[in-house]
Design a protein around this motif. Structure first.
Motif, mmCIF file in Angstrom:
data_model
loop_
_atom_site.group_PDB
_atom_site.id
_atom_site.type_symbol
_atom_site.label_atom_id
_atom_site.label_comp_id
_atom_site.label_asym_id
_atom_site.label_seq_id
_atom_site.Cartn_x
_atom_site.Cartn_y
_atom_site.Cartn_z
ATOM 1 N N GLY A 143 0.839 -1.201 0.000
ATOM 2 C CA GLY A 143 0.000 0.000 0.000
ATOM 3 C C GLY A 143 0.866 1.240 0.000
ATOM 4 N N CYS A 145 1.582 4.256 2.619
ATOM 5 C CA CYS A 145 1.288 4.817 3.940
ATOM 6 C C CYS A 145 1.853 6.221 4.153
ATOM 7 N N ASP A 195 -6.363 4.369 8.748
ATOM 8 C CA ASP A 195 -5.925 3.029 8.358
ATOM 9 C C ASP A 195 -5.044 2.460 9.472
ATOM 10 N N ASN A 197 -3.705 -0.365 9.852
ATOM 11 C CA ASN A 197 -2.694 -1.360 9.485
ATOM 12 C C ASN A 197 -1.536 -0.784 8.685
ATOM 13 N N CYS A 198 -1.464 0.533 8.622
ATOM 14 C CA CYS A 198 -0.405 1.181 7.852
ATOM 15 C C CYS A 198 0.859 1.274 8.707
ATOM 16 N N ALA A 199 1.565 0.162 8.825
ATOM 17 C CA ALA A 199 2.774 0.159 9.656
ATOM 18 C C ALA A 199 3.924 0.879 8.950
#
Lengths: 211, 297
Positions: A143, A145, A195, A197-199
């Protein structure tokens, strides 16, 4: 025979100049300053040699005595100004302390999680510490981020936001006359689109101590 | 002097060649597809009902297909989108890098890694979370998710997102990677896997075809928000911005109708007040037209 002695003298002086340059460069780590000093010293030596007519004897040049004295004065003045001005510039110049900033738990940080920041034993007399962080998506294949990630300090009274490539800077001012200068705080990773889960990985881009 | 006379024609010829080379550089290189052509080749992947699907007997249909026609229509009055069918999602990058298509509209997520490979994006035109597709009545969520077998499309962003899943039994486990989603669906039907993990919008598209057989579960902590963009070769930022302008017109006009027509299985309360699938202008500013240099062919 006489000339050989003079060449030996010159060689010895050049060796001394080299040693001088090495010492200056090691001490200050500034090549430009070293070169300026070396050139200054070398010219001075040459002028002194010409004053004693050694250079004339070696090269056959005819050097005017008064011009030599003027040149020596000018060079000596330039060297003196450099020696006086440089420490002043050095004093007001920002000091790079990037390697003093220690991050804990800074890889693969999900939004809402904290990164620990510790800054110890800052050198010099600086008061304002400016730290710029860089944020990178932990998994750039999954993705995007970075554009939506920002950082906040944990101080609820004064949260500062930072965004990569814009203003990921945080400034801290130490009290005047503080005996020691060290910091310990945390920054929280946030995602403006929610979001979870945007590590991201957080690193220190630059830290400067200003006077 | 004689030497000079002999060299002069060669020099002039060389200068002439240079001039021709410069002129050639100003045109599109042979074979490169352009968004300025009358017929704009648009890459589509047709294995995803709702987004883009074809049974190979009829023309592809779906949201991506409608959007491709709509955006190209806004590019220029006489321009027309010509579908170019890409075999599977894994080949989207290569079709652009090979200059086989001018644009790709195929559930193509904007990622930094793709930007770094020389793929730029206009948009986004749609955003979506990632979710699980499961059999109806299947208990899948919370405590029941640990260690359960899951299928993903090989190399997709959903596949990449699974890299963070733990292997201690508390998270689902990828047991199968397939080239196309319909193969994952087949594994789900026969019970080899308990879920298919992919973009929520993609899964709702399948639900539209087989509403009785599956349900979509939004898992919350799994997956990342995906931003679908229109793929374009990097180094063409003016073209990219032109596509953005055309897309803006589409987003404020036909987008809503096309979305509702193609995704009727999405519960209406999911977008009752604000449609979470519709990106905003801020997203476009941050994600589009980032690649300055054209990748080497």
């Amino acid at each position: 025979m006489r000339q050989r002695v003079h060449w030996a003298e010159l060689l010895g002086m050049l060796v001394l100049v080299g040693i001088n340059a090495w010492v200056v460069n090691e001490q200050y780590g500034d090549l430009a300053k070293s070169i300026a000093l070396v050139v200054g010293v070398a010219v001075t030596i040459l002028e002194v040699l010409s004053y004693f007519e050694v250079l004339d004897e070696i090269t056959g040049w005819r050097v005017n005595f008064r011009q030599s004295v003027n040149a020596v004065s000018i060079v000596a003045s330039v060297v003196l100004v450099c020696l006086v001005v440089w420490p002043v510039v050095e004093y007001f110049r920002s000091g790079d302390v990037t390697d003093r900033v220690m991050l804990e738990n800074n890889l693969g940080i999900d939004p809402g999680e904290e990164v620990g920041v510790r800054v110890d034993d800052l050198p010099g007399d600086g008061r304002d510490l400016k730290i710029a962080f860089a944020v990178k998506s932990q998994n750039p294949d999954a993705g995007f981020c970075e554009p939506f990630t920002y950082l906040e300090t944990t101080d609820p009274d004064d949260p500062e936001r930072g965004r990569q490539n814009e203003d990921s800077n945080f400034e801290f001012t130490f009290p005047t006359g503080a005996s020691g200068r060290a910091l310990e705080f945390a920054v929280v990773v946030r995602n403006e689109n929610g979001d979870q889960n945007c590590a991201v990985n957080v690193t220190t881009e630059k830290a400067e101590l200003k006077r | 002097m004689n030497t000079m006379r002999r060299r002069l024609p060669a020099l002039l010829a060389a200068l002439g060649l240079c001039g021709m080379a410069v002129t050639a550089c100003q045109r599109e290189p042979d074979g490169q597809k352009s968004i300025h052509a009358e017929r704009v080749d648009v890459g589509l992947v047709t294995d995803s009902p709702g987004l883009s699907f074809s049974d190979h007997k009829s023309d592809p249909r779906g949201f991506d297909v409608d959007l491709a026609h709509g955006v190209v229509g806004h590019l220029g009055q006489d321009q027309k989108a010509v579908p170019f069918i890409i075999n599977n999602v894994g080949q989207r990058d290569q079709e652009l890098l090979d200059r086989d298509v001018a644009l790709v509209v195929a559930a193509y997520s904007i990622t930094k890694a793709r930007n770094e490979r020389g793929i730029d994006f206009a948009g986004p035109y749609l955003k979506t979370d990632q979710a699980f597709l499961v059999r109806p009545g299947e208990k899948f969520g919370g405590d029941q998710i640990g260690g359960r077998p899951v299928c993903v499309i090989d190399g997709s962003t959903a596949d990449q997102a699974t890299a963070a899943w733990a292997l201690d039994g508390t998270d689902p486990r990828v047991r199968s990677r397939q080239t196309i989603l319909s193969d994952c669906i087949a594994l789900l039907k026969e019970g080899t896997v308990d879920a298919v993990f992919d973009d929520e919008i993609v899964l709702y598209g399948y639900l539209g075809e087989l509403p009785e057989e599956f349900q979509v579960k939004l898992p919350g902590r799994y997956g990342q928000t995906q931003y679908y963009g229109i793929g374009i070769l990097g180094g063409h930022q003016d073209d990219c911005r032109a596509v953005n302008d055309a897309l803006r017109e589409y987003l404020t006009g036909q987008w809503k109708t096309d979305f509702t027509n193609n995704f009727d299985e999405i519960p209406a309360d999911r977008y009752a007040s604000v449609n979470p699938f519709l990106p905003d202008e801020g997203d476009m500013g941050k994600l589009s037209c980032q690649v300055k240099d054209e990748p080497v062919p």
